[in-house]
Design an enzyme around this catalytic site. Structure first.
Site, PDB file in Angstrom:
ATOM      1  N   SER A 102       0.816  -1.209   0.000  1.00  0.00           N
ATOM      2  CA  SER A 102       0.000   0.000   0.000  1.00  0.00           C
ATOM      3  C   SER A 102       0.855   1.267   0.000  1.00  0.00           C
ATOM      4  O   SER A 102       1.594   1.527  -0.926  1.00  0.00           O
ATOM      5  CB  SER A 102      -0.965  -0.035   1.194  1.00  0.00           C
ATOM      6  OG  SER A 102      -1.942   0.963   1.097  1.00  0.00           O
ATOM      7  N   ASP A 252      -2.414   6.320  -3.410  1.00  0.00           N
ATOM      8  CA  ASP A 252      -1.275   5.639  -2.798  1.00  0.00           C
ATOM      9  C   ASP A 252      -0.815   4.518  -3.726  1.00  0.00           C
ATOM     10  O   ASP A 252      -1.316   4.363  -4.839  1.00  0.00           O
ATOM     11  CB  ASP A 252      -1.601   5.138  -1.393  1.00  0.00           C
ATOM     12  CG  ASP A 252      -2.646   4.040  -1.373  1.00  0.00           C
ATOM     13  OD1 ASP A 252      -3.351   3.877  -2.376  1.00  0.00           O
ATOM     14  OD2 ASP A 252      -2.758   3.339  -0.348  1.00  0.00           O
ATOM     15  N   ASP A 254      -1.138   1.337  -4.075  1.00  0.00           N
ATOM     16  CA  ASP A 254      -2.059   0.357  -4.667  1.00  0.00           C
ATOM     17  C   ASP A 254      -3.405   0.980  -5.017  1.00  0.00           C
ATOM     18  O   ASP A 254      -4.345   0.269  -5.382  1.00  0.00           O
ATOM     19  CB  ASP A 254      -2.239  -0.857  -3.758  1.00  0.00           C
ATOM     20  CG  ASP A 254      -2.948  -0.543  -2.452  1.00  0.00           C
ATOM     21  OD1 ASP A 254      -2.903   0.627  -2.008  1.00  0.00           O
ATOM     22  OD2 ASP A 254      -3.547  -1.457  -1.859  1.00  0.00           O
ATOM     23  N   ASP A 256      -5.881   2.218  -3.443  1.00  0.00           N
ATOM     24  CA  ASP A 256      -7.137   1.948  -2.731  1.00  0.00           C
ATOM     25  C   ASP A 256      -7.553   3.130  -1.868  1.00  0.00           C
ATOM     26  O   ASP A 256      -8.573   3.073  -1.185  1.00  0.00           O
ATOM     27  CB  ASP A 256      -7.055   0.664  -1.907  1.00  0.00           C
ATOM     28  CG  ASP A 256      -6.101   0.743  -0.726  1.00  0.00           C
ATOM     29  OD1 ASP A 256      -5.277   1.692  -0.665  1.00  0.00           O
ATOM     30  OD2 ASP A 256      -6.153  -0.160   0.139  1.00  0.00           O
TER      31      ASP A 256
END
Length: 458
Positions: A102, A252, A254, A256
């Protein structure tokens, strides 16, 4: 039961150091494949990742583990976490795997799992995987089968690449934006943090009509989240002002979660986004049970923003998985976190930064108002946050001095504030949060509680 591998967002750590090793990834792949096997049909698991250097190592290892159990693998390559959840569900795979840490620096990596419906794997299945990996399944039914299962010949799993995974996800994202609206005439800065969204995010906004200023879209395996993205939105905010953009988004690694900036370069966090989107949904009678789901870290200003329209806030523990669990359990449709995880359950199954940006842009276009004006509905209460290093984590009930200080602070604040004392999930620290109408008073109360904590267990 205490978790030994899984945290609130999968298994995570420094790449090539336990537990984030190739050997552990292989075993996690074997265990996941074992628990999804049911019936005689060929089973399939989707694997995607972000842009970290270590992603190649872990991708091959976990794919090998899955194939060794007779389950096929579909490789997406770099794709946002919500994109992998979408592909898993839409392609009717039996599970999904995301290789990402992440917002963490590139040295870290992580592995998290999604069920066939696109939601994060339930706690009980994560614990079953832990037992299979760490205890060789000694206490589980079928443990002997797990240890012995070694398909041969044509029963070994196959791995293949899904060449159109990005296109599938991009097409889905565009369906979220209302057909009667357009982004024509708008300029949008999109900071992809050199992460998983570097292809898909700029393309989606551009194809919907916006002029896109892409930032940090040249991953090299080491620059993910490096002074950019949702954790460092400053460069995105400066770019908004420099280019005269209408909106800036910082994703960010990833993708999400997302942090926004208005046309003046002012940062707009997850709480403000929940406030303005929640008010729009309330006004259009599109918010299930007139309720937004947030965590205990969200500012009291969120309740204040929604109340005039009859909206309510339900709070959960920290972590977007707990937000989603509450939404599914109680029939809510929208929620998120201050950090920028935003879940539109009518469209997605997990936090999705691009989907959140599209929803905010839809409000801007529909209302004909700039983000600065829309975000004005959210007036955060001053917060004082103190991180106290402790030698051990003990319940507040066992610490009379701390409990007394908390009670005194709560009495002093009354209905105009709140106190939150919670241990860190990853460090030997206890976090003290005091929120109230006066910043100095909140700081004094937080410092008082922190002093009692240091005296008791510091």
């Amino acid at each position: 039961m205490a978790r030994r591998l899984f945290g609130t967002d999968g298994v995570r750590g420094v790449a090539n150091v336990h537990p984030m090793t190739a050997e552990m990834a292989l075993q996690l792949g074997r265990a996941l494949a074992y628990i999804v096997r049911s019936g005689p049909h060929r089973h399939r698991i989707v694997i995607g990742k972000d842009t970290r250097l270590s992603g190649y190592m872990l991708e091959q290892a976990i794919a090998s583990g899955i194939c060794s159990m007779g389950v096929d693998v579909m490789l997406c390559g770099p794709l946002p976490t919500p994109g992998i959840a979408f592909v898993t569900h839409s392609m009717r795979a039996d599970a999904g795997v995301v290789i990402s840490a992440s917002h963490n620096p590139y040295q870290d990596n992580g592995i998290k799992f999604f069920s066939r419906d696109g939601f994060k794997l339930p706690d009980e299945l994560e614990l079953q995987i832990e037992r299979l990996v760490l205890d060789a399944g000694e206490d589980d039914a079928g443990a002997e089968e797990f240890r012995a299962l070694r398909p041969t010949a044509t029963r070994i799993g196959k791995a293949k690449r899904i060449d159109d995974a990005i296109g599938r996800y991009a097409q889905f994202l565009k369906t979220i934006f209302p057909k009667e609206l357009t982004l024509d005439g708008l300029t949008v800065v999109v900071d992809c943090a050199h992460g998983a969204a570097y292809h898909v995010a700029p393309a989606v906004f551009e194809e919907l009509g916006a002029k896109v200023i892409p930032l940090n879209v040249k991953p090299d395996g080491k620059n993910i989240n490096d002074a950019c993205g949702a954790v460092h939105p400053e460069s995105m905010a400066r770019a908004v002002k420099r280019h005269g953009a209408n909106l800036g988004l910082a994703l960010d690694g990833d993708a999400d979660r997302v942090i926004l900036a208005d046309e003046h370069g002012n940062v707009v966090d997850g709480d403000a986004i929940m406030a303005l989107v929640g008010r729009d949904l309330l006004a259009r009678k599109a918010l299930a049970k007139r309720t937004v789901v947030a965590t205990v870290m969200s500012n009291l200003g969120l309740e204040r923003a929604l109340a005039p329209l009859g909206g309510k806030v339900v709070r959960t523990a920290v972590g977007d998985r707990y937000v989603v669990e509450e939404m599914r359990r109680s029939g809510y449709s929208f929620g998120g976190e201050q950090s920028g995880h935003l879940v539109f359950l009518d469209h997605v199954t997990t936090g999705d930064g691009v989907a959140a940006g599209l929803n905010v842009l839809a409000v801007m276009v529909r209302e004909g108002k700039p983000l600065s004006e829309l975000a004005r509905c959210f007036e955060p209460f001053p917060q004082a946050l103190v991180n106290v290093e402790v030698r051990e984590k003990r319940p507040v009930a066992e610490l009379p001095g701390v409990a007394k200080a908390i009670a005194a602070a709560e009495k002093a604040l009354g209905a105009e504030g709140r106190v939150l004392v919670r241990p860190s999930g990853t460090e030997n620290k206890v976090r003290v949060l005091v929120e109230g109408p006066d910043a100095k008073r909140a700081r004094a109360l937080a410092d008082g509680i922190a002093a009692e904590l240091r005296q008791a267990i510091g």
